[in-house]
Design a protein around this motif. Sequence first.
Motif, PDB file in Angstrom:
ATOM      1  N   PRO A   1       1.112  -0.976   0.091  1.00  0.00           N
ATOM      2  CA  PRO A   1       0.114  -0.313   0.456  1.00  0.00           C
ATOM      3  C   PRO A   1       0.667   0.749  -0.010  1.00  0.00           C
ATOM      4  O   PRO A   1       2.061   1.262   1.043  1.00  0.00           O
ATOM      5  CB  PRO A   1      -0.751   0.159   1.424  1.00  0.00           C
ATOM      6  CG  PRO A   1      -0.698  -1.284   1.852  1.00  0.00           C
ATOM      7  CD  PRO A   1       0.539  -2.320   1.020  1.00  0.00           C
ATOM      8  N   GLY A   2      -0.046   2.069  -0.843  1.00  0.00           N
ATOM      9  CA  GLY A   2       1.046   3.569  -0.950  1.00  0.00           C
ATOM     10  C   GLY A   2       2.881   3.067  -1.406  1.00  0.00           C
ATOM     11  O   GLY A   2       3.182   4.210  -1.911  1.00  0.00           O
ATOM     12  N   LYS A   3       2.694   2.018  -1.894  1.00  0.00           N
ATOM     13  CA  LYS A   3       4.288   2.286  -2.631  1.00  0.00           C
ATOM     14  C   LYS A   3       4.282   1.558  -4.055  1.00  0.00           C
ATOM     15  O   LYS A   3       3.200   0.796  -4.972  1.00  0.00           O
ATOM     16  CB  LYS A   3       5.216   1.324  -2.007  1.00  0.00           C
ATOM     17  CG  LYS A   3       5.325   1.584  -0.901  1.00  0.00           C
ATOM     18  CD  LYS A   3       6.429   0.687  -0.035  1.00  0.00           C
ATOM     19  CE  LYS A   3       6.660   0.950   1.340  1.00  0.00           C
ATOM     20  NZ  LYS A   3       8.252   0.196   2.501  1.00  0.00           N
ATOM     21  N   GLU A   4       4.881   1.254  -5.009  1.00  0.00           N
ATOM     22  CA  GLU A   4       4.783   1.321  -6.476  1.00  0.00           C
ATOM     23  C   GLU A   4       5.015   0.091  -5.995  1.00  0.00           C
ATOM     24  O   GLU A   4       6.115  -0.797  -5.490  1.00  0.00           O
ATOM     25  CB  GLU A   4       6.024   2.176  -7.260  1.00  0.00           C
ATOM     26  CG  GLU A   4       5.833   3.624  -7.490  1.00  0.00           C
ATOM     27  CD  GLU A   4       6.984   3.916  -8.527  1.00  0.00           C
ATOM     28  OE1 GLU A   4       6.506   5.451  -8.425  1.00  0.00           O
ATOM     29  OE2 GLU A   4       8.155   2.967  -8.992  1.00  0.00           O
ATOM     30  N   ARG A   5       5.113  -0.595  -7.542  1.00  0.00           N
ATOM     31  CA  ARG A   5       4.976  -1.726  -7.505  1.00  0.00           C
ATOM     32  C   ARG A   5       6.588  -2.738  -8.485  1.00  0.00           C
ATOM     33  O   ARG A   5       7.334  -1.538  -9.068  1.00  0.00           O
ATOM     34  CB  ARG A   5       4.206  -2.593  -8.985  1.00  0.00           C
ATOM     35  CG  ARG A   5       3.981  -4.111  -9.347  1.00  0.00           C
ATOM     36  CD  ARG A   5       3.500  -4.288 -10.123  1.00  0.00           C
ATOM     37  NE  ARG A   5       1.660  -4.326  -9.713  1.00  0.00           N
ATOM     38  CZ  ARG A   5       0.736  -4.475 -10.177  1.00  0.00           C
ATOM     39  NH1 ARG A   5       0.403  -5.134 -11.441  1.00  0.00           N
ATOM     40  NH2 ARG A   5      -0.617  -3.961  -9.704  1.00  0.00           N
ATOM     41  N   GLU A   6       7.523  -3.059  -7.819  1.00  0.00           N
ATOM     42  CA  GLU A   6       8.461  -3.926  -7.162  1.00  0.00           C
ATOM     43  C   GLU A   6       8.743  -5.162  -8.126  1.00  0.00           C
ATOM     44  O   GLU A   6       8.036  -6.172  -7.466  1.00  0.00           O
ATOM     45  CB  GLU A   6       8.835  -4.009  -6.133  1.00  0.00           C
ATOM     46  CG  GLU A   6       9.037  -4.830  -5.014  1.00  0.00           C
ATOM     47  CD  GLU A   6       9.498  -4.026  -4.169  1.00  0.00           C
ATOM     48  OE1 GLU A   6      10.635  -3.669  -4.021  1.00  0.00           O
ATOM     49  OE2 GLU A   6       9.362  -4.771  -2.819  1.00  0.00           O
ATOM     50  N   GLY A   7       9.788  -4.915  -8.686  1.00  0.00           N
ATOM     51  CA  GLY A   7       9.575  -6.952  -9.389  1.00  0.00           C
ATOM     52  C   GLY A   7      10.990  -7.765  -8.183  1.00  0.00           C
ATOM     53  O   GLY A   7      11.851  -6.392  -7.440  1.00  0.00           O
ATOM     54  N   ILE A   8      10.612  -8.565  -8.253  1.00  0.00           N
ATOM     55  CA  ILE A   8      11.099  -9.357  -6.611  1.00  0.00           C
ATOM     56  C   ILE A   8      11.860 -10.614  -6.938  1.00  0.00           C
ATOM     57  O   ILE A   8      13.067 -11.085  -6.958  1.00  0.00           O
ATOM     58  CB  ILE A   8      10.473  -9.673  -5.091  1.00  0.00           C
ATOM     59  CG1 ILE A   8       9.167 -10.624  -6.338  1.00  0.00           C
ATOM     60  CG2 ILE A   8      10.214  -8.136  -4.864  1.00  0.00           C
ATOM     61  CD1 ILE A   8       8.507 -11.123  -4.818  1.00  0.00           C
ATOM     62  N   ALA A   9      11.873 -11.391  -8.167  1.00  0.00           N
ATOM     63  CA  ALA A   9      12.428 -12.370  -9.285  1.00  0.00           C
ATOM     64  C   ALA A   9      12.104 -12.881  -9.748  1.00  0.00           C
ATOM     65  O   ALA A   9      10.410 -12.474 -10.226  1.00  0.00           O
ATOM     66  CB  ALA A   9      11.881 -13.430  -7.726  1.00  0.00           C
ATOM     67  N   CYS A  10      12.737 -13.161 -10.655  1.00  0.00           N
ATOM     68  CA  CYS A  10      12.600 -13.677 -12.057  1.00  0.00           C
ATOM     69  C   CYS A  10      13.256 -14.268 -12.640  1.00  0.00           C
ATOM     70  O   CYS A  10      14.544 -14.676 -12.205  1.00  0.00           O
ATOM     71  CB  CYS A  10      12.791 -12.094 -13.159  1.00  0.00           C
ATOM     72  SG  CYS A  10      11.776 -12.009 -14.550  1.00  0.00           S
ATOM     73  N   ILE A  11      12.581 -15.692 -13.214  1.00  0.00           N
ATOM     74  CA  ILE A  11      12.782 -16.534 -14.184  1.00  0.00           C
ATOM     75  C   ILE A  11      13.393 -16.403 -15.163  1.00  0.00           C
ATOM     76  O   ILE A  11      12.015 -16.437 -16.276  1.00  0.00           O
ATOM     77  CB  ILE A  11      12.737 -18.065 -13.557  1.00  0.00           C
ATOM     78  CG1 ILE A  11      13.910 -19.380 -14.036  1.00  0.00           C
ATOM     79  CG2 ILE A  11      11.202 -18.403 -13.748  1.00  0.00           C
ATOM     80  CD1 ILE A  11      13.173 -20.659 -13.344  1.00  0.00           C
ATOM     81  N   GLU A  12      14.273 -16.368 -16.674  1.00  0.00           N
ATOM     82  CA  GLU A  12      14.739 -16.743 -18.130  1.00  0.00           C
ATOM     83  C   GLU A  12      13.588 -18.011 -18.890  1.00  0.00           C
ATOM     84  O   GLU A  12      13.499 -19.218 -17.682  1.00  0.00           O
ATOM     85  CB  GLU A  12      16.311 -16.807 -18.739  1.00  0.00           C
ATOM     86  CG  GLU A  12      16.557 -14.941 -17.627  1.00  0.00           C
ATOM     87  CD  GLU A  12      17.782 -14.561 -18.493  1.00  0.00           C
ATOM     88  OE1 GLU A  12      18.653 -16.046 -18.813  1.00  0.00           O
ATOM     89  OE2 GLU A  12      18.655 -14.138 -18.182  1.00  0.00           O
ATOM     90  N   TRP A  13      13.477 -17.551 -20.147  1.00  0.00           N
ATOM     91  CA  TRP A  13      12.530 -18.543 -20.356  1.00  0.00           C
ATOM     92  C   TRP A  13      13.212 -19.850 -20.289  1.00  0.00           C
ATOM     93  O   TRP A  13      12.533 -20.845 -20.142  1.00  0.00           O
ATOM     94  CB  TRP A  13      12.617 -18.385 -21.687  1.00  0.00           C
ATOM     95  CG  TRP A  13      13.208 -17.698 -22.974  1.00  0.00           C
ATOM     96  CD1 TRP A  13      14.565 -17.411 -22.320  1.00  0.00           C
ATOM     97  CD2 TRP A  13      13.633 -19.333 -24.016  1.00  0.00           C
ATOM     98  NE1 TRP A  13      15.245 -17.296 -23.464  1.00  0.00           N
ATOM     99  CE2 TRP A  13      14.518 -18.728 -24.338  1.00  0.00           C
ATOM    100  CE3 TRP A  13      12.562 -20.009 -24.673  1.00  0.00           C
ATOM    101  CZ2 TRP A  13      15.171 -19.275 -25.687  1.00  0.00           C
ATOM    102  CZ3 TRP A  13      12.958 -20.949 -25.588  1.00  0.00           C
ATOM    103  CH2 TRP A  13      14.275 -20.740 -25.967  1.00  0.00           C
TER     104      TRP A  13
END
Length: 124
Positions: A40-52
């Motif tokens: 709440p009140g914050k921007e959406r942030e990326g936390i984890a990602c996996i390549e294709w």
Amino acid sequence: VQVVESGGGLVQAGGSLRLSCTASGLNIGGFDMGWFRQAPGKEREGIACIEWIGTNTYYADSAKGRFTVSRDHAKNTLYLQMDSLKPEDTAMYYCAALYVGSCQAFSRTGVVYWGQGTQVTVSS
């Protein structure tokens, strides 16, 4: 295309949750797949990602050492194992399918499909 997250809930600090993301009408094998969160009140942030291909993973500093992203191509499903949860991890968690090459930068402009989100609440 429908991307659906599940597995959120209420957990005490120090506990664990495993989020899942299933896609219908979409083969996740053709995309980088990521988890984002928005408090709440914050921007959406990326936390984890996996390549294709699934060989390279990327984490935000806040997630390193505690969260693990994985994918099961046979089940067309993405996972996020979250351990040692903290109250500051409380947020809506979103699954995203990204253009290949978008993972490392957690590029929101690279997101092709978003899920509707699942709420994670960590109590102190």
